[in-house]
Design a protein around this motif. Structure first.
Motif, PDB file in Angstrom:
ATOM      1  N   SER A  75       0.845  -1.182   0.000  1.00  0.00           N
ATOM      2  CA  SER A  75       0.000   0.000   0.000  1.00  0.00           C
ATOM      3  C   SER A  75       0.883   1.236   0.000  1.00  0.00           C
ATOM      4  N   SER A  76       0.410   2.290  -0.627  1.00  0.00           N
ATOM      5  CA  SER A  76       1.176   3.523  -0.711  1.00  0.00           C
ATOM      6  C   SER A  76       0.426   4.663  -0.022  1.00  0.00           C
ATOM      7  N   ARG A  82       1.190   7.663  -0.344  1.00  0.00           N
ATOM      8  CA  ARG A  82       1.101   8.733  -1.350  1.00  0.00           C
ATOM      9  C   ARG A  82      -0.194   8.636  -2.150  1.00  0.00           C
ATOM     10  N   ARG A  83      -0.665   7.418  -2.377  1.00  0.00           N
ATOM     11  CA  ARG A  83      -1.920   7.233  -3.121  1.00  0.00           C
ATOM     12  C   ARG A  83      -3.139   7.313  -2.207  1.00  0.00           C
ATOM     13  N   THR A  84      -2.949   6.961  -0.947  1.00  0.00           N
ATOM     14  CA  THR A  84      -4.062   6.936  -0.002  1.00  0.00           C
ATOM     15  C   THR A  84      -4.386   8.317   0.547  1.00  0.00           C
ATOM     16  N   ASP A 134       4.054  13.703   2.115  1.00  0.00           N
ATOM     17  CA  ASP A 134       4.662  12.378   1.998  1.00  0.00           C
ATOM     18  C   ASP A 134       4.974  11.838   3.403  1.00  0.00           C
TER      19      ASP A 134
END
Length: 124
Positions: free
Chosen positions: A50-51, A53-55, A98
């Motif tokens: 899981s990232s 940055r995307r969440t 971030d």
């Protein structure tokens, strides 16, 4: 390990939930290497990543604000011989765009209502 099959730790044999390695520990690793000792003859094993940055863009601002508060504790797994949950910490810290994450969905908790709501929102 016998008797710990359902444990969310390296002692168990159940699929692990999303987690940050050693989230309970003050000196967490910067990197983690994965090494499998058992063969996967049926090719059914997998690793879910899981990232943040995307969440992060998917989370409401008030949830992010709650997750940045030092209102959470994380209990160590059985392989660390139990022990206290340790000091309070934030789930998100560092750079606002971030951040670093610090949670184990099965053992990070809070007594704050807003903290519990933040964890629930972030988990889904």
């Amino acid at each position: 390990m016998p008797g710990r099959e359902e444990s969310q730790s390296n002692a168990g044999s159940t699929p692990l939930e999303l987690h940050v390695e050693n989230a309970f520990h003050p000196h967490r690793p910067d990197y983690v290497g994965l090494f499998c000792l058992r063969s996967d003859h049926l090719s059914t094993s997998g690793t879910l990543l899981s990232s943040i940055r995307r969440t992060l863009p998917l989370l409401p601002e008030d949830t992010v604000r709650v997750l940045r508060g030092e209102r959470f504790t994380t209990s160590p797994p059985p392989s660390f011989r139990g022990g206290d949950a340790g000091v309070r910490h934030a789930v998100l810290s560092g750079d606002p765009d971030d951040p670093a994450g610090r949670t184990v969905h099965s053992s990070t908790s809070t007594t704050a209502v807003r903290g519990a709501t933040g964890l629930e929102t972030a988990a889904y």
